[in-house]
Design a protein around this motif. Structure first.
Motif, PDB file in Angstrom:
ATOM      1  N   VAL A 242      89.127  13.580  36.085  1.00 51.52           N
ATOM      2  CA  VAL A 242      88.871  12.247  36.629  1.00 51.52           C
ATOM      3  C   VAL A 242      87.675  11.590  35.942  1.00 51.52           C
ATOM      4  N   ASN A 243      87.850  10.344  35.516  1.00 52.23           N
ATOM      5  CA  ASN A 243      86.809   9.565  34.824  1.00 52.23           C
ATOM      6  C   ASN A 243      86.410  10.186  33.486  1.00 52.23           C
ATOM      7  N   ARG A 244      87.295  10.996  32.923  1.00 48.24           N
ATOM      8  CA  ARG A 244      87.008  11.620  31.632  1.00 48.24           C
ATOM      9  C   ARG A 244      87.470  10.703  30.505  1.00 48.24           C
ATOM     10  N   THR A 245      86.642  10.574  29.471  1.00 48.87           N
ATOM     11  CA  THR A 245      86.959   9.671  28.356  1.00 48.87           C
ATOM     12  C   THR A 245      86.909  10.360  27.008  1.00 48.87           C
ATOM     13  N   SER A 246      86.829  11.678  26.990  1.00 53.21           N
ATOM     14  CA  SER A 246      86.764  12.406  25.723  1.00 53.21           C
ATOM     15  C   SER A 246      87.672  13.617  25.795  1.00 53.21           C
ATOM     16  N   GLY A 247      87.913  14.221  24.638  1.00 52.53           N
ATOM     17  CA  GLY A 247      88.755  15.393  24.597  1.00 52.53           C
ATOM     18  C   GLY A 247      90.231  15.050  24.515  1.00 52.53           C
ATOM     19  N   ASP A 248      91.057  16.018  24.830  1.00 57.83           N
ATOM     20  CA  ASP A 248      92.515  15.856  24.787  1.00 57.83           C
ATOM     21  C   ASP A 248      92.929  14.701  25.693  1.00 57.83           C
ATOM     22  N   PRO A 249      93.640  13.702  25.168  1.00 58.81           N
ATOM     23  CA  PRO A 249      94.060  12.564  26.009  1.00 58.81           C
ATOM     24  C   PRO A 249      94.863  12.967  27.243  1.00 58.81           C
ATOM     25  N   SER A 250      95.572  14.095  27.172  1.00 60.02           N
ATOM     26  CA  SER A 250      96.334  14.533  28.341  1.00 60.02           C
ATOM     27  C   SER A 250      95.425  15.011  29.471  1.00 60.02           C
ATOM     28  N   GLY A 251      94.150  15.257  29.161  1.00 58.97           N
ATOM     29  CA  GLY A 251      93.180  15.670  30.166  1.00 58.97           C
ATOM     30  C   GLY A 251      92.244  14.562  30.592  1.00 58.97           C
ATOM     31  N   GLN A 252      92.548  13.335  30.188  1.00 62.55           N
ATOM     32  CA  GLN A 252      91.713  12.189  30.546  1.00 62.55           C
ATOM     33  C   GLN A 252      92.426  11.308  31.576  1.00 62.55           C
ATOM     34  N   LEU A 253      91.849  11.202  32.744  1.00 64.88           N
ATOM     35  CA  LEU A 253      92.325  10.257  33.755  1.00 64.88           C
ATOM     36  C   LEU A 253      91.178   9.283  34.000  1.00 64.88           C
ATOM     37  N   HIS A 254      91.211   8.172  33.302  1.00 66.21           N
ATOM     38  CA  HIS A 254      90.070   7.251  33.321  1.00 66.21           C
ATOM     39  C   HIS A 254      89.748   6.749  34.717  1.00 66.21           C
ATOM     40  N   GLU A 255      90.779   6.418  35.472  1.00 70.31           N
ATOM     41  CA  GLU A 255      90.595   6.022  36.869  1.00 70.31           C
ATOM     42  C   GLU A 255      91.605   6.774  37.716  1.00 70.31           C
ATOM     43  N   ARG A 256      91.216   7.055  38.942  1.00 66.26           N
ATOM     44  CA  ARG A 256      92.088   7.778  39.853  1.00 66.26           C
ATOM     45  C   ARG A 256      92.187   6.992  41.158  1.00 66.26           C
ATOM     46  N   HIS A 257      93.403   6.591  41.507  1.00 66.98           N
ATOM     47  CA  HIS A 257      93.618   5.838  42.742  1.00 66.98           C
ATOM     48  C   HIS A 257      94.675   6.465  43.635  1.00 66.98           C
TER      49      HIS A 257
END
Length: 298
Positions: A267-282
């Motif tokens: 959650v709120n991750r912006t680096s690394g593997d794109p499959s592990g990035q959830l910029h926003e969580r709702h």
């Protein structure tokens, strides 16, 4: 007796002035957003989603503490822990917007608003948020006084110790405009001492507060556990011989295998593997449908 200070043996170079002045161009990764005063730099209101808990954060170790806690609460069935997680890009100075400063006058992530209370409650500082959520939902904090005290001992240990790892070692090892041997040696020695404190404790305890997984583990895991597998600052785990702290690594791997932890660090991750990035969580479904790789492919 003499009033004269002893002579130091420092090499020639920087002469300390009587009064410090701010050099805006002093270099370093975060030089453009660091300043010696508080308060907002611009007007920007914060968004508010559909859930009672509104989190404004970034997936740094401090941010991950809270998203791990929220995902763990949801995994336990606490529906009131549903949350919206909004991305705060600290490199862009989002933390200095007027809305964010209103939630956290210290302009640091994470910050949270609880809209389920009669008057919305602001909560800032990661440790405070963890305690707030533990007390609100009655979870991840031992019920007996001795166990609760042990969890709080380690939580406050982490809050007091991590600045030596982050602002001290991490800054001079990874972010400073130049490598300064004295500074790196000073903070590397302290971080290794802290790792030894943890390793000795975890040799005889499954979790930090004993046999019960708690907010103390959630607070400490993102900062110290990752050193054992070289996932902190680039090559810092090698430099600090992180793999040698085998009890910390055992604890790190056990906690890292928890599904809620695996979701929380996305959650709120912006680096690394794109499959592990959830910029926003709702919504819980966002983990399946709105990771960075899926949005890019849409």
């Amino acid at each position: 007796m003499t009033d004269k200070l002893p002579e130091n043996n420092f090499p020639a170079g920087y002469e300390v002035p009587k009064v410090w002045t701010w050099d805006k161009g002093n270099g370093g990764t975060f030089a453009s957003i660091n300043r010696p005063i508080a308060g907002p730099t611009h007007d920007k209101e914060l968004p508010v989603g559909k859930h009672p808990l509104q989190l404004y954060s970034l997936a740094t170790p401090n941010g991950q503490k809270v998203t791990i806690m929220l995902e763990e609460l949801l995994a336990l069935g606490h529906k009131g822990a549903e949350y919206d997680a909004w991305l705060i890009r600290i490199g862009d100075g989002d933390q200095f917007g007027s809305g964010f400063v209103g939630v956290n006058p210290n302009s640091k992530i994470p910050a949270m608003m609880d809209h389920s209370t009669p008057e919305p409650t602001r909560v800032f500082e990661s440790g405070s948020i963890l305690v707030y959520l533990a007390e609100k939902f009655g979870a991840f904090q031992p019920k007996d006084l001795k166990g609760r005290t042990e969890a709080m001992n380690w939580l406050f240990w982490q809050m007091g110790s991590a600045p030596f790892l982050g602002g001290g070692f991490g800054h001079f090892f990874a972010y400073a405009p130049m490598h300064i041997k004295y500074a790196i040696d000073r903070y590397a020695m302290e971080v290794k001492r802290q790792m030894d404190v943890l390793d000795r404790h975890l040799a005889d305890h499954r979790f930090l507060a004993g046999s019960e997984y708690s907010i103390a583990d959630m607070a400490t895991w993102p900062w110290y556990g990752k050193i054992t597998v070289n996932q902190s600052y680039p090559d810092a785990g090698i430099f600090l011989e992180g793999a040698s702290y085998r009890h910390v690594r055992r604890w790190f791997e056990e906690i890292g295998a928890r599904p809620a932890v695996q979701r929380g660090i996305m959650v709120n991750r912006t680096s690394g593997d794109p499959s592990g990035q959830l910029h926003e969580r709702h919504d819980a479904s966002d983990f399946e449908t709105r990771t960075a790789d899926k949005l890019a492919a849409a």
